[in-house]
Motif scaffolding. Sequence first.
Motif, PDB file in Angstrom:
ATOM      1  N   LEU A  65      -5.244  -0.400 -11.327  1.00  0.00           N
ATOM      2  CA  LEU A  65      -4.717  -1.751 -11.125  1.00  0.00           C
ATOM      3  C   LEU A  65      -3.617  -2.071 -12.127  1.00  0.00           C
ATOM      4  CD1 LEU A  65      -7.873  -3.939 -10.359  1.00  0.00           C
ATOM      5  CD2 LEU A  65      -6.159  -3.073  -8.767  1.00  0.00           C
ATOM      6  N   GLU A  66      -3.763  -1.592 -13.348  1.00  0.00           N
ATOM      7  CA  GLU A  66      -2.746  -1.866 -14.359  1.00  0.00           C
ATOM      8  C   GLU A  66      -1.398  -1.259 -13.990  1.00  0.00           C
ATOM      9  OE1 GLU A  66      -2.812  -3.777 -16.991  1.00  0.00           O
ATOM     10  OE2 GLU A  66      -4.874  -4.402 -16.571  1.00  0.00           O
ATOM     11  N   THR A  67      -1.426  -0.157 -13.288  1.00  0.00           N
ATOM     12  CA  THR A  67      -0.167   0.496 -12.907  1.00  0.00           C
ATOM     13  C   THR A  67       0.396  -0.037 -11.592  1.00  0.00           C
ATOM     14  OG1 THR A  67      -1.351   2.265 -11.734  1.00  0.00           O
ATOM     15  CG2 THR A  67      -0.887   2.601 -14.073  1.00  0.00           C
ATOM     16  N   MET A  68      -0.375  -0.891 -10.903  1.00  0.00           N
ATOM     17  CA  MET A  68       0.078  -1.408  -9.611  1.00  0.00           C
ATOM     18  C   MET A  68       1.029  -2.580  -9.803  1.00  0.00           C
ATOM     19  SD  MET A  68      -1.174   0.267  -6.982  1.00  0.00           S
ATOM     20  CE  MET A  68      -1.176  -0.908  -5.635  1.00  0.00           C
ATOM     21  N   ASP A  69       2.003  -2.655  -8.919  1.00  0.00           N
ATOM     22  CA  ASP A  69       2.886  -3.813  -8.852  1.00  0.00           C
ATOM     23  C   ASP A  69       3.165  -4.099  -7.380  1.00  0.00           C
ATOM     24  OD1 ASP A  69       4.616  -1.803  -8.089  1.00  0.00           O
ATOM     25  OD2 ASP A  69       5.702  -1.772  -9.985  1.00  0.00           O
ATOM     26  N   ASN A  70       3.971  -5.098  -7.109  1.00  0.00           N
ATOM     27  CA  ASN A  70       4.237  -5.476  -5.718  1.00  0.00           C
ATOM     28  C   ASN A  70       4.917  -4.359  -4.937  1.00  0.00           C
ATOM     29  OD1 ASN A  70       3.127  -7.983  -6.130  1.00  0.00           O
ATOM     30  ND2 ASN A  70       5.088  -8.951  -6.653  1.00  0.00           N
ATOM     31  N   LYS A  71       5.773  -3.592  -5.607  1.00  0.00           N
ATOM     32  CA  LYS A  71       6.468  -2.516  -4.914  1.00  0.00           C
ATOM     33  C   LYS A  71       5.490  -1.427  -4.487  1.00  0.00           C
ATOM     34  CE  LYS A  71      10.317   0.729  -5.515  1.00  0.00           C
ATOM     35  NZ  LYS A  71      11.368   1.224  -6.441  1.00  0.00           N
ATOM     36  N   LYS A  72       4.594  -1.040  -5.384  1.00  0.00           N
ATOM     37  CA  LYS A  72       3.600  -0.026  -5.025  1.00  0.00           C
ATOM     38  C   LYS A  72       2.633  -0.560  -3.973  1.00  0.00           C
ATOM     39  CE  LYS A  72       3.606   2.669  -9.303  1.00  0.00           C
ATOM     40  NZ  LYS A  72       2.780   3.167 -10.437  1.00  0.00           N
ATOM     41  N   GLY A  73       2.309  -1.848  -4.053  1.00  0.00           N
ATOM     42  CA  GLY A  73       1.434  -2.440  -3.051  1.00  0.00           C
ATOM     43  C   GLY A  73       2.043  -2.404  -1.670  1.00  0.00           C
ATOM     44  N   ARG A  74       3.350  -2.705  -1.583  1.00  0.00           N
ATOM     45  CA  ARG A  74       4.022  -2.644  -0.280  1.00  0.00           C
ATOM     46  C   ARG A  74       4.108  -1.215   0.233  1.00  0.00           C
ATOM     47  NH1 ARG A  74       7.240  -6.776  -2.725  1.00  0.00           N
ATOM     48  NH2 ARG A  74       8.731  -5.207  -3.470  1.00  0.00           N
ATOM     49  N   ARG A  75       4.305  -0.265  -0.675  1.00  0.00           N
ATOM     50  CA  ARG A  75       4.355   1.139  -0.250  1.00  0.00           C
ATOM     51  C   ARG A  75       2.996   1.599   0.265  1.00  0.00           C
ATOM     52  NH1 ARG A  75       6.392   5.308  -4.663  1.00  0.00           N
ATOM     53  NH2 ARG A  75       4.396   4.695  -5.604  1.00  0.00           N
ATOM     54  N   TYR A  76       1.952   1.172  -0.415  1.00  0.00           N
ATOM     55  CA  TYR A  76       0.596   1.515   0.035  1.00  0.00           C
ATOM     56  C   TYR A  76       0.326   0.937   1.424  1.00  0.00           C
ATOM     57  CZ  TYR A  76      -4.529   1.774  -0.104  1.00  0.00           C
ATOM     58  OH  TYR A  76      -5.835   2.024   0.179  1.00  0.00           O
ATOM     59  N   GLU A  77       0.772  -0.304   1.635  1.00  0.00           N
ATOM     60  CA  GLU A  77       0.574  -0.935   2.945  1.00  0.00           C
ATOM     61  C   GLU A  77       1.390  -0.235   4.018  1.00  0.00           C
ATOM     62  OE1 GLU A  77      -1.501  -3.917   5.113  1.00  0.00           O
ATOM     63  OE2 GLU A  77      -1.664  -3.129   3.077  1.00  0.00           O
ATOM     64  N   ALA A  78       2.598   0.189   3.676  1.00  0.00           N
ATOM     65  CA  ALA A  78       3.434   0.898   4.651  1.00  0.00           C
ATOM     66  C   ALA A  78       2.806   2.231   5.046  1.00  0.00           C
ATOM     67  CB  ALA A  78       4.829   1.118   4.070  1.00  0.00           C
ATOM     68  N   VAL A  79       2.242   2.930   4.057  1.00  0.00           N
ATOM     69  CA  VAL A  79       1.565   4.199   4.367  1.00  0.00           C
ATOM     70  C   VAL A  79       0.381   3.955   5.293  1.00  0.00           C
ATOM     71  CG1 VAL A  79       0.246   6.103   3.370  1.00  0.00           C
ATOM     72  CG2 VAL A  79       2.318   5.314   2.238  1.00  0.00           C
ATOM     73  N   LYS A  80      -0.328   2.860   5.067  1.00  0.00           N
ATOM     74  CA  LYS A  80      -1.479   2.545   5.912  1.00  0.00           C
ATOM     75  C   LYS A  80      -1.045   2.283   7.353  1.00  0.00           C
ATOM     76  CE  LYS A  80      -4.920   0.364   4.110  1.00  0.00           C
ATOM     77  NZ  LYS A  80      -5.846  -0.652   3.549  1.00  0.00           N
ATOM     78  N   TRP A  81       0.057   1.582   7.539  1.00  0.00           N
ATOM     79  CA  TRP A  81       0.554   1.332   8.894  1.00  0.00           C
ATOM     80  C   TRP A  81       0.978   2.635   9.565  1.00  0.00           C
ATOM     81  CZ3 TRP A  81       0.440  -2.847  12.000  1.00  0.00           C
ATOM     82  CH2 TRP A  81       0.132  -4.073  11.433  1.00  0.00           C
ATOM     83  N   MET A  82       1.606   3.523   8.818  1.00  0.00           N
ATOM     84  CA  MET A  82       2.013   4.805   9.403  1.00  0.00           C
ATOM     85  C   MET A  82       0.806   5.655   9.799  1.00  0.00           C
ATOM     86  SD  MET A  82       5.402   6.005   7.246  1.00  0.00           S
ATOM     87  CE  MET A  82       4.688   5.789   5.621  1.00  0.00           C
TER      88      MET A  82
END
Length: 870
Positions: A65-82
């Motif tokens: 969680l400490e290494t997470m930011d909004n950019k990584k969160g959006r990338r994670y969500e994009a991977v989930k959609w793919m």
Amino acid sequence: MAGCRGSLCCCCRWCCCCGERETRTPEELTILGETQEEEDEILPRKDYESLDYDRCINDPYLEILETMDNKKGRRYEAVKWMVVFAIGVCTGLVGLFVDFFVRLFTQLKFGVVQTSVEECSQKGCLALSLLELLGFNLTFVFLASLLVLIEPVAAGSGIPEVKCYLNGVKVPGIVRLRTLLCKILGVLFSVAGGLFVGKEGPMIHSGSVVGAGLPQFQSISLRKIQFNFPYFRSDRDKRDFVSAGAAAGVAAAFGAPIGGTLFSLEEGSSFWNQGLTWKVLFCSMSATFTLNFFRSGIQFGSWGSFQLPGLLNFGEFKCSDSDKKCHLWTAMDLGFFVVMGVIGGLLGATFNCLNKRLAKYRMRNVHPKPKLVRVLESLLVSLVTTVVVFVASMVLGECRQISSSSQIGNDSIQLQVTSEDVNSSIKTFFCPNDTYNDMATLFFNPQESAILQLFHQDGTFSPVTLALFFVLYFLLACWTYGISVPSGLFVPSLLCGAAFGRLVANVLKSYIGLGHIYSGTFALIGAAAFLGGVVRMTISLTVILIESTNEITYGLPIMVTLMVAKWTGDFFNKGIYDIHVGLRGVPLLEWETEVEMDKLRASDIMEPNLTYVYPHTRIQSLVSILRTTVHHAFPVVTENRGNEKEFMKGNQLISNNIKFKKSSILTRAGEQRKRSQSMKSYPSSELRNMCDEHITSEEPAEKEDLLQQMLERRYTPYPNLYPDQSPSEDWTMEERFRPLTFHGLILRSQLVTLLVRGVCYSESQSSASQPRLSYAEMAEDYPRYPDIHDLDLTLLNPRMIVDVTPYMNPSPFTISPNTHVSQVFNLFRTMGLRHLPVVNAVGEIVGIITRHNLTYEFLQARLRQHYQTI
């Protein structure tokens, strides 16, 4: 004897058998697949695990969680959609594969046999045609049974198992690659083999396996296939993808993406949110249009036209232009639909009752025997089904007049039933020109073609033929569901119900004189009534049928019929999938508890006999606990002692445990001190003065709270039990169940991972010297964590100490002992929990609640005890 009530044991051997059964508990009999008597209900088994849907907020996760930011969160969500899109596409391709080869094998079989029947009808060698049909069917069914022997979980439709998985129960082997391969090939052969089964149910299971396996990018069956894909290494993500895969399977089977989404929601997913809804719908759409694209291109050569949305298409319901009195349905017909719903519910309850008795018989007399017996049973069912189909088609059919709009061929006639050229084959076995054999048309065709005939055939079917067909199909379909082949129940139920509905329409037209009736509508309502009476689905089944017919005006009659069928069937027994879940002893949680269960509280249903670990525990103690228990989580606790300072002097291990307890206990004084220190930086002089006054008047930190002193006086003296010592037989109840301060939960898989990776420190060292594992290292072995019995103890020093505090969940959901059962149930189910600690008002754990403590059978037993104590 208790196990032999109502009967006499006539010989010594039977008496011994009775004695053995008497000594076994119902749970043991359930694990063995037995029941004490035929009418006995099977209790939920305790060897099923729950999924870890709740997040474990431990130190490795906090580092992520400490290494997470909004950019990584959006990338994670994009991977989930793919990944969701890939699941939908792959599920559609699986459906395409099954459909292509089922059509290929079915056309080959019926082509050869039909040619033989044409020749032998004149030469008098129909027995040869029957042998050819038997050869095809027995070969295909034999191959399907062999595949089930390779992976037994592949038997049946798979919907009960998927429902259990979405409910939070881990069914062994249900989402493995080997299961998928055996399921796909097995359903291909069982449908082509002429059994009264469908491929739609197994499609739902296949989609679930794709959803579970594709995001992992590795396979247990093919261990060499592994990619460094760090995402989705938890049961939480996996269960969401299984929900999407199950919905994609429904969408591919029926061309109903919205119905698939509702199916996944209605049939088990205990945790749901808006984001998951969008992903599941997107996955269903991907599956539907992938299958539609390829099927339309392969069958019609028109790539991109999207003409075939699902494996089962009902065609367009439309009255003939020449019949001005015809209406799809009228308000007066609703009364008939309600009556059909009642009859469908009764027929479905009868079907379920018979199938349950057959399943119990198989559990007692077929499954305990060698596996070859299961194959022989499947071959016997195939043999009887083939003979009945052949004899009924040749002997029991009537010759009916062909509609003038039909296009006549030699022995097989293609009938244009809708404006979209939805064609169905009709058979003219032993019938003169311009007539067709109505029984052969229903029996001697693929089931989907027979359904289309009943929905759209302009000609008539004899009431005697429809009644005979319904009875024969009802009995054979009931016998077939449950044998050791992959088999679905949707299509057989639809076909059986369509025959019932068409029979009702014929009676109303011919004997009552209602000329406005459209037979296709009554066939559809009959199919919905019977299917609803068998499976007891409401919302999702309504939408699936509406999407399959592409006729929104059928929404009201379908919904009314399904509701009436469900209510009628529920009066007698459960749906077929719930029955098979119960027969497997799976601890399934319903949507809510009964009203009278609120007479119970958490303290009435919890398990007070706890197996726990300490924040700092020796390896020998951990290994002993893990090897002598089957629990999958352990509370992390410390004991309350009055003479803690004396104990701290003599032992580093005890000292570490006591220090951890003191550092983790949050007191009001300590919290106020922190806030006072932070407020001293305020510019206001009043705040500074208030802080100074509070600090000077505060009691020394060493002085213990009065409540704590009272508690210690109440429970002293405490037994000298720490990880180096074991309980004594002479202890009193208070000594065995002494107060324990609760600090968190740690899973069995986490403890085994720590032991395998050598995470420990020696007594002469500080706990800070213990190696630290990252989140990726903790999840590396997911989902197959090492077993404690496979651990090489020679590599471990039993005197070393493991600090479990960085890896435990310090903030799990907890409840008070006075919480009502309905609140406990709602929290446990909606949050997808696996363990729910019961903690009293002073932070001491007094018990724990798992899935097994919330099953209907367990709550009923506790409620009976509650009534006895009143």
